[in-house]
Design a protein around this motif. Structure first.
Motif, PDB file in Angstrom:
ATOM      1  N   PHE A 152      15.601 -38.132 -23.127  1.00  0.00           N
ATOM      2  CA  PHE A 152      16.929 -38.559 -23.551  1.00  0.00           C
ATOM      3  C   PHE A 152      16.813 -39.510 -24.729  1.00  0.00           C
ATOM      4  O   PHE A 152      15.925 -40.362 -24.779  1.00  0.00           O
ATOM      5  CB  PHE A 152      17.663 -39.300 -22.422  1.00  0.00           C
ATOM      6  N   SER A 153      17.707 -39.392 -25.667  1.00  0.00           N
ATOM      7  CA  SER A 153      17.852 -40.358 -26.746  1.00  0.00           C
ATOM      8  C   SER A 153      19.327 -40.436 -27.071  1.00  0.00           C
ATOM      9  O   SER A 153      20.166 -40.366 -26.186  1.00  0.00           O
ATOM     10  CB  SER A 153      17.016 -39.945 -27.959  1.00  0.00           C
ATOM     11  N   GLY A 154      19.688 -40.586 -28.325  1.00  0.00           N
ATOM     12  CA  GLY A 154      21.090 -40.621 -28.720  1.00  0.00           C
ATOM     13  C   GLY A 154      21.187 -40.574 -30.218  1.00  0.00           C
ATOM     14  O   GLY A 154      20.250 -40.962 -30.921  1.00  0.00           O
ATOM     15  N   ASN A 155      22.324 -40.105 -30.739  1.00  0.00           N
ATOM     16  CA  ASN A 155      22.399 -39.905 -32.184  1.00  0.00           C
ATOM     17  C   ASN A 155      22.370 -41.201 -32.969  1.00  0.00           C
ATOM     18  O   ASN A 155      22.226 -41.187 -34.182  1.00  0.00           O
ATOM     19  CB  ASN A 155      23.656 -39.104 -32.556  1.00  0.00           C
ATOM     20  N   SER A 156      22.511 -42.332 -32.300  1.00  0.00           N
ATOM     21  CA  SER A 156      22.454 -43.598 -33.019  1.00  0.00           C
ATOM     22  C   SER A 156      21.477 -44.580 -32.378  1.00  0.00           C
ATOM     23  O   SER A 156      21.536 -45.771 -32.625  1.00  0.00           O
ATOM     24  CB  SER A 156      23.851 -44.228 -33.075  1.00  0.00           C
ATOM     25  N   SER A 157      20.572 -44.083 -31.553  1.00  0.00           N
ATOM     26  CA  SER A 157      19.688 -44.977 -30.811  1.00  0.00           C
ATOM     27  C   SER A 157      18.326 -45.105 -31.479  1.00  0.00           C
ATOM     28  O   SER A 157      17.898 -44.267 -32.253  1.00  0.00           O
ATOM     29  CB  SER A 157      19.498 -44.475 -29.377  1.00  0.00           C
ATOM     30  N   LEU A 158      17.630 -46.185 -31.110  1.00  0.00           N
ATOM     31  CA  LEU A 158      16.258 -46.427 -31.562  1.00  0.00           C
ATOM     32  C   LEU A 158      15.313 -46.465 -30.369  1.00  0.00           C
ATOM     33  O   LEU A 158      14.222 -47.000 -30.465  1.00  0.00           O
ATOM     34  CB  LEU A 158      16.186 -47.756 -32.324  1.00  0.00           C
ATOM     35  N   HIS A 159      15.734 -45.916 -29.237  1.00  0.00           N
ATOM     36  CA  HIS A 159      14.901 -45.931 -28.047  1.00  0.00           C
ATOM     37  C   HIS A 159      14.967 -44.576 -27.351  1.00  0.00           C
ATOM     38  O   HIS A 159      15.859 -43.767 -27.598  1.00  0.00           O
ATOM     39  CB  HIS A 159      15.301 -47.056 -27.090  1.00  0.00           C
ATOM     40  N   VAL A 160      13.979 -44.346 -26.485  1.00  0.00           N
ATOM     41  CA  VAL A 160      13.810 -43.050 -25.835  1.00  0.00           C
ATOM     42  C   VAL A 160      13.618 -43.255 -24.336  1.00  0.00           C
ATOM     43  O   VAL A 160      12.937 -44.198 -23.912  1.00  0.00           O
ATOM     44  CB  VAL A 160      12.592 -42.296 -26.414  1.00  0.00           C
ATOM     45  N   PHE A 161      14.219 -42.362 -23.544  1.00  0.00           N
ATOM     46  CA  PHE A 161      14.002 -42.344 -22.095  1.00  0.00           C
ATOM     47  C   PHE A 161      13.320 -41.044 -21.698  1.00  0.00           C
ATOM     48  O   PHE A 161      13.570 -39.990 -22.292  1.00  0.00           O
ATOM     49  CB  PHE A 161      15.321 -42.451 -21.331  1.00  0.00           C
ATOM     50  N   ILE A 162      12.469 -41.128 -20.670  1.00  0.00           N
ATOM     51  CA  ILE A 162      11.780 -39.959 -20.125  1.00  0.00           C
ATOM     52  C   ILE A 162      11.958 -39.963 -18.612  1.00  0.00           C
ATOM     53  O   ILE A 162      11.778 -40.995 -17.950  1.00  0.00           O
ATOM     54  CB  ILE A 162      10.286 -39.979 -20.479  1.00  0.00           C
ATOM     55  N   LEU A 163      12.327 -38.807 -18.054  1.00  0.00           N
ATOM     56  CA  LEU A 163      12.536 -38.665 -16.617  1.00  0.00           C
ATOM     57  C   LEU A 163      11.547 -37.650 -16.072  1.00  0.00           C
ATOM     58  O   LEU A 163      11.379 -36.574 -16.649  1.00  0.00           O
ATOM     59  CB  LEU A 163      13.965 -38.195 -16.341  1.00  0.00           C
ATOM     60  N   ASN A 164      10.865 -37.993 -14.963  1.00  0.00           N
ATOM     61  CA  ASN A 164       9.968 -37.006 -14.366  1.00  0.00           C
ATOM     62  C   ASN A 164      10.629 -36.340 -13.160  1.00  0.00           C
ATOM     63  O   ASN A 164      11.740 -36.676 -12.774  1.00  0.00           O
ATOM     64  CB  ASN A 164       8.611 -37.628 -14.005  1.00  0.00           C
ATOM     65  N   SER A 165       9.948 -35.375 -12.584  1.00  0.00           N
ATOM     66  CA  SER A 165      10.540 -34.569 -11.510  1.00  0.00           C
ATOM     67  C   SER A 165      10.763 -35.366 -10.235  1.00  0.00           C
ATOM     68  O   SER A 165      11.473 -34.917  -9.336  1.00  0.00           O
ATOM     69  CB  SER A 165       9.647 -33.361 -11.213  1.00  0.00           C
ATOM     70  N   ASN A 166      10.170 -36.554 -10.142  1.00  0.00           N
ATOM     71  CA  ASN A 166      10.392 -37.424  -8.991  1.00  0.00           C
ATOM     72  C   ASN A 166      11.544 -38.392  -9.216  1.00  0.00           C
ATOM     73  O   ASN A 166      11.710 -39.339  -8.454  1.00  0.00           O
ATOM     74  CB  ASN A 166       9.112 -38.211  -8.677  1.00  0.00           C
ATOM     75  N   GLN A 167      12.323 -38.155 -10.297  1.00  0.00           N
ATOM     76  CA  GLN A 167      13.444 -39.014 -10.650  1.00  0.00           C
ATOM     77  C   GLN A 167      12.995 -40.437 -10.974  1.00  0.00           C
ATOM     78  O   GLN A 167      13.724 -41.414 -10.763  1.00  0.00           O
ATOM     79  CB  GLN A 167      14.500 -39.026  -9.544  1.00  0.00           C
ATOM     80  N   GLU A 168      11.777 -40.556 -11.511  1.00  0.00           N
ATOM     81  CA  GLU A 168      11.310 -41.835 -12.026  1.00  0.00           C
ATOM     82  C   GLU A 168      11.604 -41.881 -13.522  1.00  0.00           C
ATOM     83  O   GLU A 168      11.339 -40.926 -14.248  1.00  0.00           O
ATOM     84  CB  GLU A 168       9.820 -42.009 -11.774  1.00  0.00           C
ATOM     85  N   LEU A 169      12.162 -43.004 -13.977  1.00  0.00           N
ATOM     86  CA  LEU A 169      12.629 -43.127 -15.355  1.00  0.00           C
ATOM     87  C   LEU A 169      11.742 -44.099 -16.123  1.00  0.00           C
ATOM     88  O   LEU A 169      11.402 -45.179 -15.623  1.00  0.00           O
ATOM     89  CB  LEU A 169      14.076 -43.621 -15.373  1.00  0.00           C
ATOM     90  N   PHE A 170      11.372 -43.698 -17.346  1.00  0.00           N
ATOM     91  CA  PHE A 170      10.551 -44.517 -18.230  1.00  0.00           C
ATOM     92  C   PHE A 170      11.261 -44.650 -19.574  1.00  0.00           C
ATOM     93  O   PHE A 170      12.044 -43.787 -19.965  1.00  0.00           O
ATOM     94  CB  PHE A 170       9.170 -43.891 -18.447  1.00  0.00           C
ATOM     95  N   GLY A 171      10.970 -45.744 -20.293  1.00  0.00           N
ATOM     96  CA  GLY A 171      11.576 -45.928 -21.593  1.00  0.00           C
ATOM     97  C   GLY A 171      10.661 -46.661 -22.539  1.00  0.00           C
ATOM     98  O   GLY A 171       9.732 -47.361 -22.129  1.00  0.00           O
ATOM     99  N   CYS A 172      10.911 -46.483 -23.841  1.00  0.00           N
ATOM    100  CA  CYS A 172      10.194 -47.240 -24.864  1.00  0.00           C
ATOM    101  C   CYS A 172      11.039 -47.266 -26.127  1.00  0.00           C
ATOM    102  O   CYS A 172      11.978 -46.498 -26.283  1.00  0.00           O
ATOM    103  CB  CYS A 172       8.809 -46.647 -25.145  1.00  0.00           C
ATOM    104  N   GLY A 173      10.691 -48.174 -27.038  1.00  0.00           N
ATOM    105  CA  GLY A 173      11.405 -48.289 -28.294  1.00  0.00           C
ATOM    106  C   GLY A 173      12.123 -49.623 -28.429  1.00  0.00           C
ATOM    107  O   GLY A 173      11.703 -50.646 -27.882  1.00  0.00           O
ATOM    108  N   TRP A 174      13.233 -49.630 -29.152  1.00  0.00           N
ATOM    109  CA  TRP A 174      13.998 -50.836 -29.476  1.00  0.00           C
ATOM    110  C   TRP A 174      14.662 -51.394 -28.228  1.00  0.00           C
ATOM    111  O   TRP A 174      15.348 -50.688 -27.507  1.00  0.00           O
ATOM    112  CB  TRP A 174      15.040 -50.471 -30.527  1.00  0.00           C
ATOM    113  N   ASN A 175      14.473 -52.711 -27.989  1.00  0.00           N
ATOM    114  CA  ASN A 175      14.965 -53.306 -26.745  1.00  0.00           C
ATOM    115  C   ASN A 175      15.537 -54.705 -26.965  1.00  0.00           C
ATOM    116  O   ASN A 175      15.664 -55.475 -26.030  1.00  0.00           O
ATOM    117  CB  ASN A 175      13.840 -53.365 -25.707  1.00  0.00           C
ATOM    118  N   LYS A 176      15.923 -55.016 -28.202  1.00  0.00           N
ATOM    119  CA  LYS A 176      16.368 -56.377 -28.522  1.00  0.00           C
ATOM    120  C   LYS A 176      17.554 -56.806 -27.678  1.00  0.00           C
ATOM    121  O   LYS A 176      17.701 -57.981 -27.336  1.00  0.00           O
ATOM    122  CB  LYS A 176      16.710 -56.467 -30.002  1.00  0.00           C
TER     123      LYS A 176
END
Length: 326
Positions: A152-176
């Motif tokens: 997942f991202s977004g048309n105006s975002s600077l960060h990224v989310f990743i979801l695995n099959s166990n419904q665990e969510l990870f993220g990285c990028g801009w977090n100010k």
């Protein structure tokens, strides 16, 4: 081949060459190489943002048109040859999910040394409990993420989310502004390793969309009943509440309680739109250009109902889709 129609802001990226910055009358976009096999150009997905557009085809290959910031040059055409199942483009980042479950991403807040180079971020996991060791052939330990299912991202975002099959969510990028939902204790400006998002609501994650300073998550429960959660910076943004939120917390409103169910939602840079099953269009956030169609330019921090045009021929509302620009 699919017909591609283009209109709107045409500066970044300039997909349509030798045309004005603002295209009012829709025109057709054609790929440069007319000799390519037409059967290989069936489009599966398009993802676009301020500087970049990626076309994903059914043959699991992709083409990216990349505009270099404020350059006057035509966009670069880049072939992406991986076995790709999904692409997502943010403000200054892109991510691709391969058939094998690897995630490659690029962007200045993900790969500062070379922001235009895709790197495998499945291996950049902060918590060693979420890593497995593979690659026996090279006899080198490669740390891979388990079973990536969605990105997942977004048309105006600077960060990224990743979801695995166990419904665990990870993220990285801009977090100010806390837009990764990591909690108040994690206020680093940039998170360069995939970090598990703790304390997310229980339920099935359907979608996550992001603006520059905030993120919104759609969770499905039984019946089915869906709820929205948001995190990040509230001012001028489509956060749905009047205070900063560093963890994903529910957006509450009488407009989508009781029998209402959320069909889909869309996030722009500063506003959010929601479509419900009983034909309500709901919005909140910045309204400088009357994006919320309420006749004024006042910022709406709480959800308001937006008047919908009459449906044609009693058509089912589920056949409609919404999308926010910047």
């Amino acid at each position: 081949m699919n017909e591609i129609i283009f209109f709107g802001y045409n500066t970044y990226p300039k997909l349509i060459k030798n045309k004005p910055n603002k295209i009012i009358k829709p025109i057709q976009f054609k790929f440069e190489n007319e000799n390519e096999n037409e059967n290989e150009k069936q489009i599966k997905q398009i993802s676009s943002s301020h500087y970049s557009t990626i076309f994903l085809f059914k043959n699991e290959k992709a083409i990216e048109y990349l505009k270099e910031n404020y350059s006057n040059q035509n966009p670069s055409k880049i072939q992406i040859e991986e076995n790709i199942q999904k692409v997502t483009v943010g403000w200054q980042n892109e991510a691709i999910l391969t058939i094998e479950g690897n995630v490659f991403a690029k962007g200045k807040d993900i790969n500062p040394k070379n922001p235009n180079e895709f790197i495998n971020i499945s291996s950049l996991i902060e918590d060693t409990n979420d890593r497995i060791i593979e690659d026996i052939v090279s006899e080198k330990p490669i740390l891979m993420m388990k079973n990536v299912s969605k990105i997942f991202s977004g048309n105006s975002s600077l960060h990224v989310f990743i979801l695995n099959s166990n419904q665990e969510l990870f993220g990285c990028g801009w977090n100010k502004y806390g837009q990764l939902g990591l909690g108040e204790s994690r206020k680093e400006m940039k998170i360069q390793k995939l970090t598990k998002i703790q304390n997310i609501p229980k339920g099935k994650i359907i979608d996550i969309q992001s603006g520059n300073f905030h993120s919104i998550m759609l969770i499905e429960y039984q019946n089915p009943k869906r709820k929205l959660y948001s995190c990040g910076y509230y001012r001028y943004n489509g956060l749905g509440k009047d205070e900063d939120t560093y963890e994903f917390t529910e957006i509450k409103s009488s407009l989508f309680e009781n029998d209402d169910n959320i069909l889909e939602f869309s996030v722009g840079n500063y506003h959010t739109l929601i479509l419900t099953s009983n034909s309500k269009l709901i919005g909140f956030g910045d309204n400088y250009y009357d994006e919320l169609r309420n006749g004024n330019t006042n910022t709406q921090l709480s959800p308001i109902q937006i008047e919908l045009p009459k449906l044609r021929f009693n058509e089912n509302i589920s056949n409609y889709h919404i999308s926010c620009g910047l």
